[in-house]
Design an enzyme around this catalytic site. Sequence first.
Site, PDB file in Angstrom:
ATOM      1  N   HIS A 150    -105.490  -7.787   0.603  1.00  0.00           N
ATOM      2  CA  HIS A 150    -106.879  -7.507   0.998  1.00  0.00           C
ATOM      3  C   HIS A 150    -107.402  -6.201   0.399  1.00  0.00           C
ATOM      4  O   HIS A 150    -108.482  -5.747   0.756  1.00  0.00           O
ATOM      5  CB  HIS A 150    -106.985  -7.459   2.529  1.00  0.00           C
ATOM      6  CG  HIS A 150    -106.614  -8.758   3.149  1.00  0.00           C
ATOM      7  ND1 HIS A 150    -107.493  -9.820   3.256  1.00  0.00           N
ATOM      8  CD2 HIS A 150    -105.441  -9.200   3.654  1.00  0.00           C
ATOM      9  CE1 HIS A 150    -106.889 -10.840   3.812  1.00  0.00           C
ATOM     10  NE2 HIS A 150    -105.632 -10.499   4.068  1.00  0.00           N
ATOM     11  N   LYS A 204    -107.955 -14.393  -2.924  1.00  0.00           N
ATOM     12  CA  LYS A 204    -108.934 -13.702  -2.072  1.00  0.00           C
ATOM     13  C   LYS A 204    -110.022 -13.119  -2.996  1.00  0.00           C
ATOM     14  O   LYS A 204    -110.825 -13.885  -3.516  1.00  0.00           O
ATOM     15  CB  LYS A 204    -108.220 -12.688  -1.191  1.00  0.00           C
ATOM     16  CG  LYS A 204    -107.142 -13.386  -0.323  1.00  0.00           C
ATOM     17  CD  LYS A 204    -106.514 -12.505   0.678  1.00  0.00           C
ATOM     18  CE  LYS A 204    -105.229 -13.073   1.255  1.00  0.00           C
ATOM     19  NZ  LYS A 204    -105.372 -14.299   2.032  1.00  0.00           N
ATOM     20  N   SER A 231    -104.412  -7.177   7.400  1.00  0.00           N
ATOM     21  CA  SER A 231    -105.282  -8.347   7.266  1.00  0.00           C
ATOM     22  C   SER A 231    -106.123  -8.637   8.501  1.00  0.00           C
ATOM     23  O   SER A 231    -107.225  -9.166   8.391  1.00  0.00           O
ATOM     24  CB  SER A 231    -104.446  -9.577   6.915  1.00  0.00           C
ATOM     25  OG  SER A 231    -103.439  -9.796   7.868  1.00  0.00           O
TER      26      SER A 231
END
Length: 398
Positions: free
Chosen positions: A204, A235, A176
């Site tokens: 991610h 995200k 990350s």
Amino acid sequence: MTDVAERLAELRDRGLRRRLRLVEGPQGPRVTLDGRRVLLLCSNNYLGLADHPRVKEAAAEAALRWGAGAGASRLISGNMRPHRRLERRLAAFKGYEAALLFGSGYLANTGTIAALAGRGEGVFSDELNHASIIDGCRLSRAETFVYRHADAEHLAWGLREAGGRGALIVTDGVFSMDGDVAPLAELARLARDHGCRLMVDEAHATGALGPGGRGSVAAAGLSGEVDIVVGTLGKALGSYGAYACANAELSEYLLNAARPFVFSTAPPPPVAAAALAALDLLEAEPRLVERLARNAAALREALVAEGLRPGGAGTQIVPVAVGEASLAMELSERLLEQGVFAQGIRPPTVPEGASRLRLTVMATHEPDELQGAARLVGATARELGLTGAAPPVAPLAA
Ligand SMILES: Cc1ncc(COP(=O)(O)O)c(C=O)c1O
């Protein structure tokens, strides 16, 4: 002075005191921050889906149909159709038999790790794993072996030392704060050789890597070999919450044993419906993922042209090394004054001396916006006497 005031003062003196900033309006490539229009280069809304009309409509419709909240945990009365639909779609998207929703990625990681490893067993965790993985290892009460970043040889040594007590290897897929990718094929081989489970956190990677944004595990062709894939909905999928994908048996076990699943209210139906709409969009528009990759490459190239050496491995997370926390925050503040919002990252998120600017691109940025931002980062870094080398890889406290 109270003890709390003393602790706050100490944080301030070390350049580590944090404060909230206020964003008005939705998470777009430009936002109004504390009253000023700025280019947003630190959001994880990678594909711009948090502000997509179809995602917003899905949330609004679900609120009208199912209500704003689930009212109870899934195992009591909070299990609703949007949860089930989303779980089925996530499992199919990731190529697993089952998926289980959690309130957040933090809860998914802590709950899953603590359910899969316990006292007397070993957990093996990359030194740059996210804090939620570190906390999951702590909560599990298993013995945690923190292997050097992406170092399969060090991990192999730890597994041998554990002599068969290894229960779980756990890693971020895309790291990350560093933007690099775990050596998944080697980790899968070691897991197989040592009879350990392998868990990969795709927070991610989902929406960013692999075919159609299916993540780093799919990119490496390892869906059949990774036992648990965790991902977040907050995200690239533009909503909130998280999921753990596994086979049906393991998933049923997590449903029974992962405490944040058992003892926490189910995600709100509008949140699940929004994530489902985002998943539909991702499947319908794989070009979003390509655009994200192109933007990431454009930003890296522009930073290199400025004489900086961004870290990472070509992903949408682009770190620029600074070193001292106060300097990283100074760089971030000066950029903000010039209309670029790029977060300075400092301990405890990264190790002492490894503070950095963490730039994240979105598919919705325009290439010229990224080039303009890179020029400002370059000029401001030079003003501060920074060389902008790739961040050194140093361990976080386990
Ligand atoms: C690698 C990683 N895992 C888990 C999380 C936690 O996810 P969530 O924000 O959904 O709690 C984050 C980020 O916040 C992350 O970067």
